[in-house]
Design an enzyme around this catalytic site. Structure first.
Site, PDB file in Angstrom:
ATOM      1  N   ASP A  13       0.759  -1.355   0.038  1.00  0.00           N
ATOM      2  CA  ASP A  13      -0.025  -0.019  -0.044  1.00  0.00           C
ATOM      3  C   ASP A  13       0.685   1.264  -0.066  1.00  0.00           C
ATOM      4  O   ASP A  13       0.429   2.321   0.495  1.00  0.00           O
ATOM      5  CB  ASP A  13      -1.210   0.160   1.315  1.00  0.00           C
ATOM      6  CG  ASP A  13      -1.578  -1.348   1.396  1.00  0.00           C
ATOM      7  OD1 ASP A  13      -2.086  -1.718   0.152  1.00  0.00           O
ATOM      8  OD2 ASP A  13      -1.943  -1.637   2.813  1.00  0.00           O
ATOM      9  N   GLY A  15       1.926   2.952  -2.424  1.00  0.00           N
ATOM     10  CA  GLY A  15       1.498   3.698  -3.664  1.00  0.00           C
ATOM     11  C   GLY A  15       2.317   3.249  -5.184  1.00  0.00           C
ATOM     12  O   GLY A  15       2.631   3.868  -5.751  1.00  0.00           O
ATOM     13  N   HIS A  43      -3.628  -2.539  -6.640  1.00  0.00           N
ATOM     14  CA  HIS A  43      -2.936  -1.240  -6.808  1.00  0.00           C
ATOM     15  C   HIS A  43      -3.816  -0.106  -7.505  1.00  0.00           C
ATOM     16  O   HIS A  43      -4.851  -0.498  -8.254  1.00  0.00           O
ATOM     17  CB  HIS A  43      -1.925  -1.575  -8.009  1.00  0.00           C
ATOM     18  CG  HIS A  43      -0.898  -2.334  -7.103  1.00  0.00           C
ATOM     19  ND1 HIS A  43       0.144  -2.664  -7.980  1.00  0.00           N
ATOM     20  CD2 HIS A  43      -0.587  -3.137  -6.183  1.00  0.00           C
ATOM     21  CE1 HIS A  43       1.206  -3.282  -7.313  1.00  0.00           C
ATOM     22  NE2 HIS A  43       0.597  -3.486  -6.313  1.00  0.00           N
ATOM     23  N   VAL A 250      -8.346  -3.970  -1.396  1.00  0.00           N
ATOM     24  CA  VAL A 250      -9.258  -5.061  -1.780  1.00  0.00           C
ATOM     25  C   VAL A 250     -10.080  -5.281  -0.503  1.00  0.00           C
ATOM     26  O   VAL A 250     -11.282  -5.861  -0.771  1.00  0.00           O
ATOM     27  CB  VAL A 250      -7.976  -6.170  -1.738  1.00  0.00           C
ATOM     28  CG1 VAL A 250      -8.812  -7.509  -1.972  1.00  0.00           C
ATOM     29  CG2 VAL A 250      -7.042  -6.191  -2.818  1.00  0.00           C
ATOM     30  N   GLY A 252     -11.168  -3.293   2.071  1.00  0.00           N
ATOM     31  CA  GLY A 252     -11.812  -2.175   2.924  1.00  0.00           C
ATOM     32  C   GLY A 252     -11.495  -2.016   4.269  1.00  0.00           C
ATOM     33  O   GLY A 252     -12.159  -1.128   5.030  1.00  0.00           O
TER      34      GLY A 252
HETATM   35  P1  GDP Z   1      -0.278   0.085  -3.839  1.00  0.00           P
HETATM   36  O1  GDP Z   1      -0.903  -1.212  -3.529  1.00  0.00           O
HETATM   37  O2  GDP Z   1       1.278   0.106  -3.352  1.00  0.00           O
HETATM   38  O3  GDP Z   1      -0.537   0.772  -5.287  1.00  0.00           O
HETATM   39  O4  GDP Z   1      -1.094   1.137  -2.956  1.00  0.00           O
HETATM   40  P2  GDP Z   1      -2.624   1.321  -2.695  1.00  0.00           P
HETATM   41  O5  GDP Z   1      -3.086   1.605  -4.053  1.00  0.00           O
HETATM   42  O6  GDP Z   1      -3.055   0.276  -1.876  1.00  0.00           O
HETATM   43  O7  GDP Z   1      -2.820   2.807  -1.854  1.00  0.00           O
HETATM   44  C1  GDP Z   1      -2.150   3.897  -2.328  1.00  0.00           C
HETATM   45  C2  GDP Z   1      -3.283   4.937  -2.039  1.00  0.00           C
HETATM   46  O8  GDP Z   1      -2.602   6.463  -2.213  1.00  0.00           O
HETATM   47  C3  GDP Z   1      -4.066   5.077  -3.592  1.00  0.00           C
HETATM   48  O9  GDP Z   1      -5.304   5.591  -2.938  1.00  0.00           O
HETATM   49  C4  GDP Z   1      -3.361   6.069  -4.297  1.00  0.00           C
HETATM   50  O10 GDP Z   1      -4.389   6.785  -5.033  1.00  0.00           O
HETATM   51  C5  GDP Z   1      -2.972   7.112  -3.147  1.00  0.00           C
HETATM   52  N1  GDP Z   1      -1.552   7.749  -3.461  1.00  0.00           N
HETATM   53  C6  GDP Z   1      -0.614   7.271  -4.255  1.00  0.00           C
HETATM   54  N2  GDP Z   1       0.465   8.109  -4.266  1.00  0.00           N
HETATM   55  C7  GDP Z   1      -0.148   9.220  -3.469  1.00  0.00           C
HETATM   56  C8  GDP Z   1       0.596  10.571  -3.067  1.00  0.00           C
HETATM   57  O11 GDP Z   1       1.747  10.936  -3.475  1.00  0.00           O
HETATM   58  N3  GDP Z   1      -0.193  11.382  -2.435  1.00  0.00           N
HETATM   59  C9  GDP Z   1      -1.642  11.139  -2.020  1.00  0.00           C
HETATM   60  N4  GDP Z   1      -2.340  11.909  -1.421  1.00  0.00           N
HETATM   61  N5  GDP Z   1      -2.226   9.828  -2.321  1.00  0.00           N
HETATM   62  C10 GDP Z   1      -1.163   8.987  -3.066  1.00  0.00           C
END
Ligand code: GDP
Length: 335
Positions: A13, A15, A43, A250, A252
């Site tokens: 998670d 990003g 993701h 996934v 919530g």
């Molecule tokens: P992943 O599994 O590593 O891709 O991460 P997730 O999707 O679970 O969580 C990342 C969350 O942070 C998502 O809702 C992204 O849209 C958000 N996100 C990613 N980078 C940034 C950022 O630089 N700033 C902010 N505010 N949100 C971000």
């Protein structure tokens, strides 16, 4: 020849989806390959005003000329995959290795029934662990055994090798995070296989000498979903007060949070052979960073934080996320 592997530096998670999408748009790879565990990771990509939650299709789909491949080390769920192929309209450029293990309802039921997995380990109940266990016993069915997947079957290792031999760029998307690794993570509170860059390479059939860059993605604070140790964990009240509250893509489920952990990040650099770091969600810890695109425009405390990360980790922070969208990134790589 250039092969960049993107991995999670903490507990998932971080990003990764947004960073992979950004790199795909910017670097224009001929292939974006999803490595990693399976559909137990979600993701998120926010691009051109739309938000996608992807559990199997590579986040680099936003670059429309990239081939999108899933390597044989990844467990797939046919329904999730076919839905995502539709959602992202990527049918003509998508390929799945015939040797991917396929998750079936029995795997999901097995995990749902297991108190050890649901209560102690805190699994996402997506059947990936049971599927990988069946694979270790050589009892799982593979993608080549399912007619609905046959239009997509491709020799992923061969395609990637051919791209690298033609001096094309290949972008590899890892899943979860370093400390959810079955080997290097906080056992038993971890996922069902290794999650480091080496595993990502094995998942898609790329040898270690082919990799040119390993980018570890760290969030400006640490989150962890489910059970397992989390140093410096904040109360949920404090997490909310700081605006660090998050919910899993996934499941919530509300994520637990802690401040950035320099020691853990240093260990992730070592375990993954990291060459560059990306820091996401800088805007959440330093709100004045929101939407900033030039490093010099960041507030001083945010720059000091990036400085500390670089000094402690011994690698450059080349990408900084200042918002969820693919264009909210500060780029510091040399051209
Ligand atoms: P992943 O599994 O590593 O891709 O991460 P997730 O999707 O679970 O969580 C990342 C969350 O942070 C998502 O809702 C992204 O849209 C958000 N996100 C990613 N980078 C940034 C950022 O630089 N700033 C902010 N505010 N949100 C971000």
């Amino acid at each position: 020849m250039a092969c960049t592997v993107v991995v999670g530096g903490f507990f998932g998670d971080e990003g990764k989806g947004k960073i992979v999408a950004y790199l795909a748009l910017k670097d224009k790879p001929s292939i974006v390959a999803r490595a990693g565990v399976g559909p137990n990771a979600g993701h998120t990509v926010e691009h051109a005003g739309r938000r996608y939650s992807l559990r199997l299709v590579p986040s680099g789909f936003v670059y429309e000329k990239a081939r999108l491949l899933i390597g044989p080390g990844v467990a797939v769920n046919s329904k999730v995959l076919l839905d995502e192929i539709e959602q992202t309209s990527c049918r003509s450029r998508f390929g799945l290795d015939p040797q991917c293990a396929v998750i079936e309802q029995t795997h999901i039921d097995e995990e749902t029934k297991s108190q050890h997995l649901t209560r102690t380990v805190g699994t996402t109940k997506s059947g990936v662990g049971a599927c990988n266990a069946a694979r270790a016993l050589r009892m799982v069915k593979l993608a080549r055994d399912f007619p609905e997947l046959s239009p997509y079957l491709k020799d992923v290792g061969a395609e990637i090798h051919s791209a690298l031999s033609s001096d094309d760029l290949v972008l590899v998307e890892g899943t979860q995070g370093t400390f959810l690794s079955l080997y290097h993570g906080t056992y038993p509170f971890c996922t069902s296989k290794d999650t480091t860059a080496s595993a990502a390479c094995a998942d898609i059939g790329v040898g270690p000498t082919m990799v040119t860059d390993v980018v570890a993605v760290f969030k400006a604070f640490v989150t962890r979903v489910g059970t397992g140790p989390l140093d410096g964990e904040l109360s949920s009240e404090e997490t909310r007060k700081r605006g660090w509250q998050e919910f899993g893509t996934v499941t919530g489920r509300e994520r637990r949070a802690a401040p950035f952990n320099f020691e853990l990040a240093k260990l992730a650099v070592r375990l993954n052979g990291v060459t560059q770091a990306a820091i996401t969600k800088l805007d959440i810890v330093f709100p004045e960073s929101k939407g900033v695109k030039e490093y010099n425009d960041l507030p001083i405390p945010a720059k000091d934080f990036i400085d500390r990360v670089e000094k402690n980790l011994g690698v450059a922070v080349t990408l900084i996320g200042t918002g969820p969208s693919t264009d909210e990134v500060i780029e510091r790589r040399e051209e």
